[in-house]
Design a protein around this motif. Sequence first.
Motif, PDB file in Angstrom:
ATOM      1  N   SER A  15      14.100  18.389   2.921  1.00  0.00           N
ATOM      2  CA  SER A  15      14.736  17.334   2.127  1.00  0.00           C
ATOM      3  C   SER A  15      14.660  15.996   2.853  1.00  0.00           C
ATOM      4  O   SER A  15      14.289  14.970   2.263  1.00  0.00           O
ATOM      5  CB  SER A  15      16.195  17.696   1.848  1.00  0.00           C
ATOM      6  N   ARG A  79      11.776   8.236  -7.580  1.00  0.00           N
ATOM      7  CA  ARG A  79      12.000   9.468  -8.332  1.00  0.00           C
ATOM      8  C   ARG A  79      12.266  10.631  -7.380  1.00  0.00           C
ATOM      9  O   ARG A  79      13.175  11.434  -7.606  1.00  0.00           O
ATOM     10  CB  ARG A  79      10.799   9.782  -9.221  1.00  0.00           C
ATOM     11  N   VAL A  80      11.478  10.732  -6.322  1.00  0.00           N
ATOM     12  CA  VAL A  80      11.675  11.806  -5.347  1.00  0.00           C
ATOM     13  C   VAL A  80      13.058  11.685  -4.708  1.00  0.00           C
ATOM     14  O   VAL A  80      13.783  12.679  -4.545  1.00  0.00           O
ATOM     15  CB  VAL A  80      10.573  11.756  -4.273  1.00  0.00           C
ATOM     16  N   THR A  82      15.837  10.238  -5.858  1.00  0.00           N
ATOM     17  CA  THR A  82      16.925  10.574  -6.785  1.00  0.00           C
ATOM     18  C   THR A  82      16.967  12.069  -7.085  1.00  0.00           C
ATOM     19  O   THR A  82      18.055  12.640  -7.257  1.00  0.00           O
ATOM     20  CB  THR A  82      16.792   9.783  -8.097  1.00  0.00           C
ATOM     21  N   GLN A  83      15.810  12.734  -7.128  1.00  0.00           N
ATOM     22  CA  GLN A  83      15.803  14.179  -7.356  1.00  0.00           C
ATOM     23  C   GLN A  83      16.476  14.919  -6.198  1.00  0.00           C
ATOM     24  O   GLN A  83      17.252  15.865  -6.415  1.00  0.00           O
ATOM     25  CB  GLN A  83      14.357  14.676  -7.519  1.00  0.00           C
ATOM     26  N   ARG A  86      20.202  14.478  -6.508  1.00  0.00           N
ATOM     27  CA  ARG A  86      20.781  15.342  -7.544  1.00  0.00           C
ATOM     28  C   ARG A  86      20.977  16.773  -7.031  1.00  0.00           C
ATOM     29  O   ARG A  86      21.993  17.412  -7.307  1.00  0.00           O
ATOM     30  CB  ARG A  86      19.876  15.340  -8.783  1.00  0.00           C
ATOM     31  N   ILE A  87      19.972  17.261  -6.296  1.00  0.00           N
ATOM     32  CA  ILE A  87      20.082  18.612  -5.739  1.00  0.00           C
ATOM     33  C   ILE A  87      21.253  18.686  -4.766  1.00  0.00           C
ATOM     34  O   ILE A  87      22.016  19.665  -4.742  1.00  0.00           O
ATOM     35  CB  ILE A  87      18.762  19.011  -5.057  1.00  0.00           C
ATOM     36  N   LYS A 104      14.116  24.287  -6.146  1.00  0.00           N
ATOM     37  CA  LYS A 104      14.065  22.989  -6.815  1.00  0.00           C
ATOM     38  C   LYS A 104      13.398  21.927  -5.939  1.00  0.00           C
ATOM     39  O   LYS A 104      12.665  21.069  -6.429  1.00  0.00           O
ATOM     40  CB  LYS A 104      15.467  22.542  -7.225  1.00  0.00           C
ATOM     41  N   GLU A 107       9.747  22.202  -6.189  1.00  0.00           N
ATOM     42  CA  GLU A 107       9.211  21.776  -7.480  1.00  0.00           C
ATOM     43  C   GLU A 107       9.104  20.264  -7.618  1.00  0.00           C
ATOM     44  O   GLU A 107       8.471  19.770  -8.556  1.00  0.00           O
ATOM     45  CB  GLU A 107      10.092  22.314  -8.610  1.00  0.00           C
ATOM     46  N   ILE A 108       9.713  19.520  -6.708  1.00  0.00           N
ATOM     47  CA  ILE A 108       9.681  18.055  -6.811  1.00  0.00           C
ATOM     48  C   ILE A 108       8.270  17.556  -6.565  1.00  0.00           C
ATOM     49  O   ILE A 108       7.619  17.908  -5.584  1.00  0.00           O
ATOM     50  CB  ILE A 108      10.651  17.412  -5.801  1.00  0.00           C
TER      51      ILE A 108
END
Length: 255
Positions: A15, A79-80, A82-83, A86-87, A104, A107-108
């Motif tokens: 992450s 986008r990456v 913010t994803q 969210r996780i 998840k 999958e990003i």
Amino acid sequence: MASKQRAVSRLIAQSGQMLLAHGAESTLVGDIIRRIGLACGMDEVEVSLSASSLVVTTVYQEHCITTARRSPDRGINMRVITQVQRICIMLERGILDASMAQEKINEISPERYNRWLVVLMIGLSCAAFSRLAGGDWAIFFMTFFASAIGMIVRQEIGHRHFNPLMNFAVTAFVTTVVSAQAVIFDIGNTPFIVMASSVLMLVPGFPLINSVADMLKGYINMGIARFVMASLLTLATCLGIVAAMSLVGVWGWVA
């Protein structure tokens, strides 16, 4: 228990790697890593960041695991970021567990806007600056054309994974050569504005903002590294502009 800690360590390291590679500021990277680790049950999570890597340490039931990851620059992509955020939030709320979060994260993908939409918007933004600077509609359309051509060149070079410094220098060169035609053929009321406005897309604003934010929040080394990189990109842009001006023999707007 050790297997759980190893899995969580891999999760938070991946992450942080994704956040750092896609332009997140250092404070955000450190906070998200710690929140994910604590949400997954770790007792302590510590992180050390550098310009191209990170080191993560997790402590669980007095057992310590440290892992390091390289994090090469992959371009700014919110986008990456913010994803991943969210996780992290879903982990904290108990919607996901560590294994689901890992799935998840895997999958990003760094999806990007349609390239022609980017070319259009970059052309319009630079052309709008030319209008604000006092140019007429001829200046507007010449700026749009020069900056759009430059953006196409930038995308093509970036797609082939050339060094960003070379990318900026070549893009600045091509954009300036195209925009100089407005001066050579005396197009519009103030043709030099075309040369100045069309290269504004190469200003490294995001890295400069992040560098100042990092230094103000205590990540001095990261801030300096990002500032130096932004300065080198600016220098490469200047070299491309000067080379193009030397080729076409137009120097008016820097006089």
